[in-house]
Design an enzyme around this catalytic site. Structure first.
Site, PDB file in Angstrom:
ATOM      1  N   ARG A 195      50.944  29.937  27.663  1.00  0.00           N
ATOM      2  CA  ARG A 195      49.625  29.943  27.027  1.00  0.00           C
ATOM      3  C   ARG A 195      49.449  28.662  26.223  1.00  0.00           C
ATOM      4  O   ARG A 195      50.251  28.368  25.341  1.00  0.00           O
ATOM      5  CB  ARG A 195      49.482  31.153  26.097  1.00  0.00           C
ATOM      6  CG  ARG A 195      48.137  31.206  25.394  1.00  0.00           C
ATOM      7  CD  ARG A 195      48.044  32.382  24.433  1.00  0.00           C
ATOM      8  NE  ARG A 195      46.774  32.356  23.703  1.00  0.00           N
ATOM      9  CZ  ARG A 195      46.530  31.620  22.611  1.00  0.00           C
ATOM     10  NH1 ARG A 195      47.483  30.871  22.104  1.00  0.00           N
ATOM     11  NH2 ARG A 195      45.339  31.654  22.038  1.00  0.00           N
ATOM     12  N   TYR A 211      30.741  33.277  35.460  1.00  0.00           N
ATOM     13  CA  TYR A 211      30.412  34.447  36.267  1.00  0.00           C
ATOM     14  C   TYR A 211      28.964  34.418  36.706  1.00  0.00           C
ATOM     15  O   TYR A 211      28.161  33.620  36.205  1.00  0.00           O
ATOM     16  CB  TYR A 211      30.733  35.744  35.516  1.00  0.00           C
ATOM     17  CG  TYR A 211      29.701  36.189  34.490  1.00  0.00           C
ATOM     18  CD1 TYR A 211      29.553  35.542  33.278  1.00  0.00           C
ATOM     19  CD2 TYR A 211      28.862  37.280  34.755  1.00  0.00           C
ATOM     20  CE1 TYR A 211      28.610  35.967  32.347  1.00  0.00           C
ATOM     21  CE2 TYR A 211      27.919  37.705  33.827  1.00  0.00           C
ATOM     22  CZ  TYR A 211      27.795  37.046  32.628  1.00  0.00           C
ATOM     23  OH  TYR A 211      26.862  37.457  31.710  1.00  0.00           O
ATOM     24  N   LYS A 262      26.785  30.276  32.027  1.00  0.00           N
ATOM     25  CA  LYS A 262      27.066  31.701  32.197  1.00  0.00           C
ATOM     26  C   LYS A 262      28.583  31.894  32.208  1.00  0.00           C
ATOM     27  O   LYS A 262      29.203  32.031  33.268  1.00  0.00           O
ATOM     28  CB  LYS A 262      26.407  32.205  33.503  1.00  0.00           C
ATOM     29  CG  LYS A 262      26.217  33.717  33.521  1.00  0.00           C
ATOM     30  CD  LYS A 262      25.216  34.129  34.582  1.00  0.00           C
ATOM     31  CE  LYS A 262      25.034  35.625  34.675  1.00  0.00           C
ATOM     32  NZ  LYS A 262      24.546  36.279  33.469  1.00  0.00           N
ATOM     33  N   GLU A 283      16.449  34.545  23.659  1.00  0.00           N
ATOM     34  CA  GLU A 283      16.543  35.478  24.800  1.00  0.00           C
ATOM     35  C   GLU A 283      17.089  36.797  24.288  1.00  0.00           C
ATOM     36  O   GLU A 283      17.219  37.006  23.078  1.00  0.00           O
ATOM     37  CB  GLU A 283      17.426  34.882  25.902  1.00  0.00           C
ATOM     38  CG  GLU A 283      18.850  34.574  25.448  1.00  0.00           C
ATOM     39  CD  GLU A 283      19.730  33.987  26.558  1.00  0.00           C
ATOM     40  OE1 GLU A 283      19.416  34.135  27.747  1.00  0.00           O
ATOM     41  OE2 GLU A 283      20.770  33.393  26.195  1.00  0.00           O
ATOM     42  N   ARG A 343      23.392  27.841  39.893  1.00  0.00           N
ATOM     43  CA  ARG A 343      23.716  28.054  38.477  1.00  0.00           C
ATOM     44  C   ARG A 343      25.230  28.174  38.288  1.00  0.00           C
ATOM     45  O   ARG A 343      25.771  27.700  37.282  1.00  0.00           O
ATOM     46  CB  ARG A 343      23.003  29.293  37.931  1.00  0.00           C
ATOM     47  CG  ARG A 343      23.219  29.445  36.423  1.00  0.00           C
ATOM     48  CD  ARG A 343      22.401  30.565  35.843  1.00  0.00           C
ATOM     49  NE  ARG A 343      22.767  31.837  36.436  1.00  0.00           N
ATOM     50  CZ  ARG A 343      22.101  32.984  36.222  1.00  0.00           C
ATOM     51  NH1 ARG A 343      21.026  32.989  35.445  1.00  0.00           N
ATOM     52  NH2 ARG A 343      22.498  34.093  36.789  1.00  0.00           N
ATOM     53  N   HIS A 385      45.977  26.039  24.926  1.00  0.00           N
ATOM     54  CA  HIS A 385      44.526  25.839  25.021  1.00  0.00           C
ATOM     55  C   HIS A 385      44.159  24.779  26.062  1.00  0.00           C
ATOM     56  O   HIS A 385      43.173  24.918  26.769  1.00  0.00           O
ATOM     57  CB  HIS A 385      43.947  25.435  23.665  1.00  0.00           C
ATOM     58  CG  HIS A 385      43.951  26.555  22.666  1.00  0.00           C
ATOM     59  ND1 HIS A 385      45.106  27.146  22.211  1.00  0.00           N
ATOM     60  CD2 HIS A 385      42.943  27.194  22.041  1.00  0.00           C
ATOM     61  CE1 HIS A 385      44.800  28.097  21.357  1.00  0.00           C
ATOM     62  NE2 HIS A 385      43.496  28.161  21.229  1.00  0.00           N
TER      63      HIS A 385
HETATM   64  N1  PDD Z   1      23.059  38.940  32.469  1.00  0.00           N
HETATM   65  N2  PDD Z   1      20.417  35.860  29.431  1.00  0.00           N
HETATM   66  C1  PDD Z   1      21.642  36.379  29.300  1.00  0.00           C
HETATM   67  C2  PDD Z   1      22.404  36.119  28.050  1.00  0.00           C
HETATM   68  C3  PDD Z   1      22.191  37.143  30.351  1.00  0.00           C
HETATM   69  O1  PDD Z   1      23.433  37.644  30.232  1.00  0.00           O
HETATM   70  C4  PDD Z   1      21.418  37.387  31.518  1.00  0.00           C
HETATM   71  C5  PDD Z   1      21.914  38.196  32.673  1.00  0.00           C
HETATM   72  C6  PDD Z   1      20.139  36.821  31.599  1.00  0.00           C
HETATM   73  C7  PDD Z   1      19.261  36.983  32.826  1.00  0.00           C
HETATM   74  O2  PDD Z   1      19.685  36.147  33.877  1.00  0.00           O
HETATM   75  P1  PDD Z   1      19.440  36.535  35.412  1.00  0.00           P
HETATM   76  O3  PDD Z   1      18.000  36.801  35.564  1.00  0.00           O
HETATM   77  O4  PDD Z   1      19.878  35.330  36.163  1.00  0.00           O
HETATM   78  O5  PDD Z   1      20.271  37.761  35.713  1.00  0.00           O
HETATM   79  C8  PDD Z   1      19.671  36.057  30.540  1.00  0.00           C
HETATM   80  C9  PDD Z   1      23.726  39.610  33.556  1.00  0.00           C
HETATM   81  C10 PDD Z   1      22.847  40.501  34.371  1.00  0.00           C
HETATM   82  C11 PDD Z   1      24.943  40.305  32.991  1.00  0.00           C
HETATM   83  O6  PDD Z   1      25.599  39.677  32.169  1.00  0.00           O
HETATM   84  O7  PDD Z   1      25.251  41.415  33.410  1.00  0.00           O
END
Ligand code: PDD
Length: 288
Positions: A103, A35, A150, A182, A54, A105
């Site tokens: 279903r 996402y 992500k 983070e 990304r 894996h």
């Molecule tokens: N999340 N780290 C994590 C774990 C995140 O989920 C996010 C952003 C960031 C910041 O990334 P960016 O600057 O590219 O948005 C760092 C989004 C906003 C969310 O999950 O809603």
């Protein structure tokens, strides 16, 4: 803002409450998807090429071919933003490995990716005059080894954020092996001895688009910013802590585990970064 809740699903724009996805979707069954969250200012998606790059990296990392080119994504996003009425908004998009017959894996041979997008209002960011910032608690980073992707499999992030909320805080700051990684849904900056720092990129943290933008913004204006390891000790002694994300932009943390950060108010480095961010945003929204 006058935004009707619309979404995009597999080629079609329709009201969100009419969208239907099979319960066999691998996004639902396995969290098997990628996402992005992309802010749009006055209807213009911000740092779109960076978000799409990304997305490519995540899809490559989970071995799911991108069903669309960047030009197609840009057109789909523009169409959805226009249908939603423009303004400041957050575009959420996700791609899952689709809907198999059974279903299992193992990757399905019979499924086409599901592509879903929606638009939500962006919360108003905290301005440079903010008297108070956000609060955070420190938690052990118990996520997997590919936090640079992500993916929609966010249960650890969900549990960490919820633990922060239940402790009366806004965000969890995560530590792995004695080092800051983070936030549960944000990147982190710290200011120590007048030096701005953010954790160096690794598989343990998301390459945040806002993070990279803020690093660039600071450096271009003559404020050095180190991407390096940040120890638990440096975090504990920080004069300022900031969170960055596409929805939070750049947000000061003024309480850490109930104690004031620095003097307990948003700091001078943050105020400067916030001001530059706003100037850049205003110029961007104006089409410059
Ligand atoms: N999340 N780290 C994590 C774990 C995140 O989920 C996010 C952003 C960031 C910041 O990334 P960016 O600057 O590219 O948005 C760092 C989004 C906003 C969310 O999950 O809603």
């Amino acid at each position: 803002m006058g935004m009707s809740r619309l979404c995009y699903l597999n080629g079609e724009i329709l009201p969100l409450d009419e969208a239907r996805i099979s319960p066999m979707d691998r996004g639902f069954l396995f969290g098997d998807g990628a996402y992005e969250v992309i802010p749009a200012y006055d209807g213009r998606p911000f740092r779109l090429p960076e978000h799409l790059r990304r997305l490519d990296q995540t899809l490559e990392g989970i071995r799911l071919p991108n069903p669309h080119s960047h030009a197609e994504w840009a057109a789909m996003i523009a169409r959805l933003l226009e249908a939603a009425g423009g303004g400041d908004a957050g575009v959420y998009l996700q791609v899952t490995r689709g809907v198999p017959e059974v279903r299992d894996h193992a990757f399905p041979l019979d499924a086409r990716p599901t592509v879903f997008m929606t638009v939500s209002p962006l919360p108003a960011p905290l301005g440079p005059e903010a008297g108070e910032g956000a609060s955070a608690i420190r938690l052990r980073d118990n996520r997997w080894g590919r936090c640079d992707l992500k993916t929609t499999a966010l249960l650890p992030n969900v549990l960490l954020r919820q633990e922060a909320i239940e402790a009366g805080a806004d965000e969890a700051l995560l530590l792995r092996d004695g080092q800051l990684t983070e936030g549960a849904a944000s990147n982190v900056f710290v200011v120590c001895n007048n030096e701005v720092m953010t954790p160096r990129q690794s598989p343990n943290l998301l390459p945040g688009v806002t993070r990279d933008f803020v690093v660039e913004l600071l450096r271009e204006r003559g404020v050095p910013c180190q991407c390096s390891a940040i120890s638990a000790d440096q975090l504990a002694r920080a004069d300022e802590i900031w969170l960055t994300s596409s929805t939070k932009e750049v947000l000061p943390v003024t309480r850490l585990d109930g104690e004031p950060v620095g003097d307990g108010r948003p700091g001078a480095f943050w105020r400067q970064a916030r001001t530059w961010f706003d100037e850049y945003k205003a110029a961007f929204a104006a089409g410059e």
